[in-house]
Scaffold this motif. Structure first.
Motif, short mmCIF file in Angstrom:
data_model
loop_
_atom_site.label_atom_id
_atom_site.label_comp_id
_atom_site.label_asym_id
_atom_site.label_seq_id
_atom_site.Cartn_x
_atom_site.Cartn_y
_atom_site.Cartn_z
N VAL A 32 0.84 -1.19 0.00
CA VAL A 32 0.00 0.00 0.00
C VAL A 32 0.88 1.25 0.00
O VAL A 32 1.85 1.34 0.77
CB VAL A 32 -0.94 0.01 1.22
N ARG A 34 -0.73 4.68 -0.42
CA ARG A 34 -1.53 5.75 0.21
C ARG A 34 -2.93 5.23 0.50
O ARG A 34 -3.47 4.42 -0.25
CB ARG A 34 -1.67 6.97 -0.71
N CYS A 35 -3.50 5.76 1.60
CA CYS A 35 -4.90 5.48 1.90
C CYS A 35 -5.51 6.75 2.50
O CYS A 35 -4.97 7.31 3.46
CB CYS A 35 -5.03 4.32 2.89
N GLY A 59 -9.98 1.08 6.25
CA GLY A 59 -9.30 1.90 5.25
C GLY A 59 -9.72 1.46 3.86
O GLY A 59 -9.50 0.30 3.48
N HIS A 60 -10.37 2.36 3.11
CA HIS A 60 -10.94 1.93 1.83
C HIS A 60 -10.62 2.84 0.66
O HIS A 60 -11.05 2.56 -0.45
CB HIS A 60 -12.46 1.78 1.96
N GLU A 61 -9.86 3.91 0.85
CA GLU A 61 -9.49 4.79 -0.27
C GLU A 61 -8.00 4.60 -0.54
O GLU A 61 -7.18 5.43 -0.15
CB GLU A 61 -9.78 6.26 0.07
N TYR A 62 -7.62 3.52 -1.22
CA TYR A 62 -6.19 3.25 -1.28
C TYR A 62 -5.72 2.73 -2.63
O TYR A 62 -6.49 2.27 -3.46
CB TYR A 62 -5.77 2.31 -0.15
N PRO A 86 -13.20 -1.28 -2.62
CA PRO A 86 -13.05 -2.06 -1.39
C PRO A 86 -14.18 -3.03 -1.06
O PRO A 86 -14.03 -3.84 -0.16
CB PRO A 86 -12.95 -0.98 -0.31
N GLY A 115 -6.91 -0.84 3.90
CA GLY A 115 -5.96 0.10 3.32
C GLY A 115 -4.98 0.73 4.29
O GLY A 115 -3.92 1.21 3.88
N PHE A 116 -5.34 0.77 5.58
CA PHE A 116 -4.42 1.34 6.56
C PHE A 116 -3.46 0.25 7.04
O PHE A 116 -3.50 -0.21 8.19
CB PHE A 116 -5.18 1.96 7.73
N ALA A 140 -5.43 6.78 -4.99
CA ALA A 140 -6.13 6.78 -3.71
C ALA A 140 -7.33 7.71 -3.70
O ALA A 140 -8.10 7.72 -2.74
CB ALA A 140 -5.16 7.16 -2.59
N HIS A 332 -4.16 12.06 3.46
CA HIS A 332 -3.70 10.75 3.04
C HIS A 332 -2.70 10.19 4.04
O HIS A 332 -1.79 10.92 4.48
CB HIS A 332 -3.04 10.82 1.66
#
Length: 335
Positions: A32, A34-35, A59-62, A86, A115-116, A140, A332
């Motif tokens: 990964v 960026r998230c 974490g879902h924006e990655y 995600p 994502g994290f 992301a 981010h």
């Protein structure tokens, strides 16, 4: 690997050492990069009725780089960069066949909300290859861009429609972005604070108006008439009724704010306008693929909303700060 774990019911977010994930036959393992921290992350880790649950990754924006592929994977290779949708869907139920919106899948066979973390296991069904012109920062942002694109498509904007967008967060800013690209006429952004006025204008709004006693008249003056479409992107109590008060006759309110508390509306007032209200959640792979292909061809750079980057170790403290007054728009986490 290191990963963020939420204790559940408003408990602590800790960074823990976990075993590295291993790919299934049709999975990818990505490093990964960026998230993004989303409003959903904030609301679903504070112990309310809607909660991520105990002991879970999130974490879902990655976006990230593929470092390992499953034994049956032939469509992706190590070293390629991907963004992740995600929500994992079965692809066979009525919702999947009829709508293609993974969030609405009746089976919900899995999740890629991880994502994290330094590494994440991603089914190939939810992986979107990033074109070479896009950065990991771009990647992301595909997920939040997809939320707004999905909602704006549901509005069925006609060329020249007058549009009002309530809110100044990511969903609102990207609703402005897509409304401009998909044919809206004049667009007004409205929020309680002018903190994001410049960003709203950069995304494509023609004017910015703060909430106030004369806001309905100010919006009509700025648009040249009542809005035909109102995007509610706040998700707080009172915003649906505010949308109804603003929308014009036979207009449409699209609710993208995902309010998780009762939000009263007076049906009689909406009825006298013959207004409709459209609720929306999620998006489909169509939005992801379109954004990945078109992201660098818009009227402005969607990355303008990214105001800060923080390391994974600072995730919990950053989320706590974002719950209070702050000057951030999109933060981010970089691994």
């Amino acid at each position: 690997m290191k990963a963020a774990i939420y204790a559940g019911q408003g408990g602590a977010i800790t960074i823990e050492d976990l075993p590295n994930p291993e790919p299934g036959p049709n999975d990818l393992i990505i490093k990964v990069a960026r998230c993004g921290i989303c409003g959903t992350d904030l609301s679903m880790t504070k112990g309310g009725m809607w909660d991520f649950g105990a002991g879970v990754q999130f974490g879902h924006e990655y976006a990230g780089e593929i470092v390992e592929v499953g034994k049956e994977v032939t469509s992706f290779q190590v070293g390629e960069r991907i963004a992740v949708l995600p929500s994992v869907a079965c692809g066979e139920c009525q919702s999947c066949r009829g709508h293609g919106n993974n969030v609405l899948c009746n089976a919900s066979p899995g999740s890629a909300m991880a994502g994290f973390a330094e590494l994440a296991r991603v089914p190939i069904s939810v992986a979107t290859r990033l074109p070479s012109v896009l950065s990991m920062e771009d990647g992301a942002l595909i997920e939040p861009l997809a939320i707004s694109l999905y909602g704006v498509k549901l509005a069925q904007i006609q060329p020249g429609d007058r549009v009002l967008v309530l809110g100044g967060g990511t969903v609102a800013l990207y609703a402005i972005y897509w409304a401009r690209r998909l044919g809206a006429g004049k667009i007004v952004a409205m929020s309680r604070s002018s903190r994001r006025k410049d960003l709203s204008l950069e995304m494509g709004a023609d004017a910015f108006i703060a909430y106030g006693d004369n806001e309905i008249g100010e919006v009509i003056e700025a648009l040249g008439g009542s809005p035909q479409i109102v995007f509610e992107c706040v998700g707080a109590e009172g915003m649906l009724m505010k949308s109804v008060m603003h929308v014009g006759q036979f207009g449409k309110v699209v609710s993208l704010g995902f309010c998780t508390a009762p939000d009263p509306v007076i049906p009689g007032l909406a009825s006298y306008k013959c207004a409709s209200i459209q609720f929306a959640v999620g998006y489909s792979m169509k939005e992801f693929l379109y954004i990945a292909d078109q992201m660098d061809k818009g009227h402005c750079d969607p990355k303008a909303i990214v105001t800060n980057t923080v390391p994974l170790a600072d995730l919990a403290g950053t989320m706590q700060k974002l719950r209070g007054p702050n000057d951030e728009t999109k933060v981010h986490v970089v691994m």
